[in-house]
Design a protein around this motif. Structure first.
Motif, PDB file in Angstrom:
ATOM      1  N   GLY A  96      -1.883   3.125   3.600  1.00 22.51           N
ATOM      2  CA  GLY A  96      -1.892   4.222   2.550  1.00 22.51           C
ATOM      3  C   GLY A  96      -0.880   3.932   1.522  1.00 22.51           C
ATOM      4  O   GLY A  96       0.217   3.239   1.463  1.00 22.51           O
ATOM      5  N   VAL A  97      -1.214   4.492   0.298  1.00 22.19           N
ATOM      6  CA  VAL A  97      -0.249   4.371  -0.808  1.00 22.19           C
ATOM      7  C   VAL A  97       0.275   5.680  -1.308  1.00 22.19           C
ATOM      8  O   VAL A  97      -0.553   6.558  -1.412  1.00 22.19           O
ATOM      9  CB  VAL A  97      -0.924   3.707  -2.016  1.00 22.19           C
ATOM     10  CG1 VAL A  97      -0.154   3.780  -3.329  1.00 22.19           C
ATOM     11  CG2 VAL A  97      -1.461   2.240  -1.564  1.00 22.19           C
ATOM     12  N   TYR A  98       1.406   6.048  -1.416  1.00 20.30           N
ATOM     13  CA  TYR A  98       1.997   7.060  -1.972  1.00 20.30           C
ATOM     14  C   TYR A  98       2.612   7.163  -3.191  1.00 20.30           C
ATOM     15  O   TYR A  98       3.844   6.536  -3.124  1.00 20.30           O
ATOM     16  CB  TYR A  98       2.790   7.503  -0.773  1.00 20.30           C
ATOM     17  CG  TYR A  98       3.667   9.102  -1.052  1.00 20.30           C
ATOM     18  CD1 TYR A  98       2.835  10.151  -1.530  1.00 20.30           C
ATOM     19  CD2 TYR A  98       5.186   9.110  -0.841  1.00 20.30           C
ATOM     20  CE1 TYR A  98       3.763  11.452  -1.864  1.00 20.30           C
ATOM     21  CE2 TYR A  98       5.683  10.702  -0.878  1.00 20.30           C
ATOM     22  CZ  TYR A  98       5.011  11.442  -1.565  1.00 20.30           C
ATOM     23  OH  TYR A  98       5.822  12.529  -1.831  1.00 20.30           O
ATOM     24  N   LEU A 119      -2.883   1.222 -14.026  1.00 21.89           N
ATOM     25  CA  LEU A 119      -3.524   2.254 -13.086  1.00 21.89           C
ATOM     26  C   LEU A 119      -3.278   2.289 -11.708  1.00 21.89           C
ATOM     27  O   LEU A 119      -2.897   1.237 -11.098  1.00 21.89           O
ATOM     28  CB  LEU A 119      -4.901   2.051 -13.347  1.00 21.89           C
ATOM     29  CG  LEU A 119      -5.536   2.282 -14.786  1.00 21.89           C
ATOM     30  CD1 LEU A 119      -6.991   1.882 -14.896  1.00 21.89           C
ATOM     31  CD2 LEU A 119      -5.448   3.961 -15.298  1.00 21.89           C
ATOM     32  N   LEU A 120      -3.251   3.557 -11.037  1.00 24.73           N
ATOM     33  CA  LEU A 120      -2.979   3.645  -9.641  1.00 24.73           C
ATOM     34  C   LEU A 120      -4.121   2.915  -8.942  1.00 24.73           C
ATOM     35  O   LEU A 120      -3.877   2.128  -8.028  1.00 24.73           O
ATOM     36  CB  LEU A 120      -3.119   5.155  -9.447  1.00 24.73           C
ATOM     37  CG  LEU A 120      -2.795   5.400  -7.817  1.00 24.73           C
ATOM     38  CD1 LEU A 120      -1.535   4.762  -7.350  1.00 24.73           C
ATOM     39  CD2 LEU A 120      -2.791   6.717  -7.672  1.00 24.73           C
ATOM     40  N   SER A 152      -5.593  -1.192  -0.108  1.00 26.56           N
ATOM     41  CA  SER A 152      -5.637   0.049   0.369  1.00 26.56           C
ATOM     42  C   SER A 152      -6.843   0.803  -0.508  1.00 26.56           C
ATOM     43  O   SER A 152      -7.043   0.495  -1.401  1.00 26.56           O
ATOM     44  CB  SER A 152      -4.462   0.887   0.367  1.00 26.56           C
ATOM     45  OG  SER A 152      -4.535   2.027   0.820  1.00 26.56           O
ATOM     46  N   THR A 153      -7.403   1.724   0.144  1.00 26.06           N
ATOM     47  CA  THR A 153      -8.412   2.760  -0.238  1.00 26.06           C
ATOM     48  C   THR A 153      -7.814   4.191   0.015  1.00 26.06           C
ATOM     49  O   THR A 153      -8.452   5.245  -0.529  1.00 26.06           O
ATOM     50  CB  THR A 153      -9.562   2.675   0.328  1.00 26.06           C
ATOM     51  OG1 THR A 153      -9.643   2.882   1.654  1.00 26.06           O
ATOM     52  CG2 THR A 153     -10.487   1.285  -0.053  1.00 26.06           C
ATOM     53  N   LYS A 154      -6.583   4.424   0.544  1.00 26.36           N
ATOM     54  CA  LYS A 154      -6.200   5.832   0.456  1.00 26.36           C
ATOM     55  C   LYS A 154      -4.809   6.056  -0.197  1.00 26.36           C
ATOM     56  O   LYS A 154      -3.943   5.593  -0.025  1.00 26.36           O
ATOM     57  CB  LYS A 154      -5.724   5.862   2.219  1.00 26.36           C
ATOM     58  CG  LYS A 154      -7.068   5.852   2.899  1.00 26.36           C
ATOM     59  CD  LYS A 154      -6.691   5.478   4.569  1.00 26.36           C
ATOM     60  CE  LYS A 154      -7.713   5.142   5.144  1.00 26.36           C
ATOM     61  NZ  LYS A 154      -8.294   3.906   4.688  1.00 26.36           N
ATOM     62  N   VAL A 155      -5.035   7.158  -1.035  1.00 30.79           N
ATOM     63  CA  VAL A 155      -3.935   7.447  -1.768  1.00 30.79           C
ATOM     64  C   VAL A 155      -3.376   8.818  -0.844  1.00 30.79           C
ATOM     65  O   VAL A 155      -4.198   9.788  -0.665  1.00 30.79           O
ATOM     66  CB  VAL A 155      -4.213   8.042  -3.110  1.00 30.79           C
ATOM     67  CG1 VAL A 155      -3.119   8.543  -3.840  1.00 30.79           C
ATOM     68  CG2 VAL A 155      -4.469   6.646  -4.029  1.00 30.79           C
ATOM     69  N   ILE A 156      -1.980   9.003  -0.676  1.00 30.13           N
ATOM     70  CA  ILE A 156      -1.409  10.166  -0.118  1.00 30.13           C
ATOM     71  C   ILE A 156      -1.003  10.849  -1.302  1.00 30.13           C
ATOM     72  O   ILE A 156       0.114  10.440  -2.038  1.00 30.13           O
ATOM     73  CB  ILE A 156      -0.425  10.011   1.141  1.00 30.13           C
ATOM     74  CG1 ILE A 156      -1.641   9.396   2.151  1.00 30.13           C
ATOM     75  CG2 ILE A 156       0.155  11.136   1.505  1.00 30.13           C
ATOM     76  CD1 ILE A 156      -0.993   8.808   3.292  1.00 30.13           C
ATOM     77  N   ARG A 157      -0.909  12.050  -1.514  1.00 28.13           N
ATOM     78  CA  ARG A 157      -0.307  13.232  -2.425  1.00 28.13           C
ATOM     79  C   ARG A 157       0.315  14.296  -1.625  1.00 28.13           C
ATOM     80  O   ARG A 157      -0.587  15.082  -0.680  1.00 28.13           O
ATOM     81  CB  ARG A 157      -1.173  13.400  -3.344  1.00 28.13           C
ATOM     82  CG  ARG A 157      -1.370  12.159  -4.556  1.00 28.13           C
ATOM     83  CD  ARG A 157      -0.127  12.015  -5.409  1.00 28.13           C
ATOM     84  NE  ARG A 157       0.074  12.723  -6.286  1.00 28.13           N
ATOM     85  CZ  ARG A 157       1.076  12.951  -7.208  1.00 28.13           C
ATOM     86  NH1 ARG A 157       2.017  11.600  -6.976  1.00 28.13           N
ATOM     87  NH2 ARG A 157       1.296  13.705  -7.988  1.00 28.13           N
TER      88      ARG A 157
END
Ligand code: PNS
Length: 159
Positions: free
Chosen positions: A4-6, A73-74, A83-88
């Motif tokens: 995941g990417v934060y 760009l994010l 990755s295909t997952k962004v965590i916010r």
């Protein structure tokens, strides 16, 4: 392995951010903390300082957390990180409108991705980097806003 990417500015990292990192690690195997290097914004802490603060705050999580600077760009950063997952994190309903817009804009650019929203612990809901900077600028105590491991460094970096 799920990565995941934060992403964020993390100017500077707060206890709220670390709470989200801990929660994120329960749903992904590896978390890449993406620190935005954006020349349009003038941060209080330089990119190098923000990275050093975040690295110190994330020491307890070892190799499961990687700190990487990004610009542009994010969605491009997400692809770079495979990755295909962004965590916010969501602190309150006031965060929602901005976050929803960003998640939808990102998905329009990269349909395979998902944004996963995690809610911050209630006791950290009022903490933001903006509050930390304001208290710092005015000579107040920020020890209950930021990870204790970063406090000394934060005062040293403070301008
Ligand atoms: O901590 P922040 O400042 O709220 O984080 C905002 C961030 C870094 C997630 C956002 O500004 C971002 O993703 N910037 C990269 C540029 C981008 O991809 N913009 C299009 C999506 S709105």
């Amino acid at each position: 392995m799920k990565t995941g990417v934060y992403p964020g500015s993390f100017d500077p990292v707060t206890l709220g951010h670390v709470d989200i990192i801990e929660r994120g690690l329960k749903i992904v195997d590896k978390l890449v903390v993406g620190i935005l290097n954006n020349s349009a914004k003038t941060p209080m802490f330089s990119l190098d300082e923000r990275i050093r603060l975040m690295k110190t705050a994330c020491e307890p999580y070892g190799e499961r957390v990687e700190i990487v600077a990004f610009s542009g760009l994010l969605v491009d950063f997400l692809k770079e990180q495979d990755s295909t997952k962004v965590i916010r994190g969501l602190r309150a309903v006031t965060d929602f409108e901005y976050e929803l817009q960003m998640a939808q804009a990102n998905r329009s650019l990269y349909p395979e991705m998902e944004t996963i929203f995690l809610t911050t612990r209630a006791e950290y809901a009022y903490i933001s980097s903006t509050v930390v900077k304001d208290v710092l600028r005015n000579g107040g105590d920020v020890s209950h806003f930021v990870p204790s491991s970063t406090l000394e460094m934060l005062y040293k970096f403070r301008r």
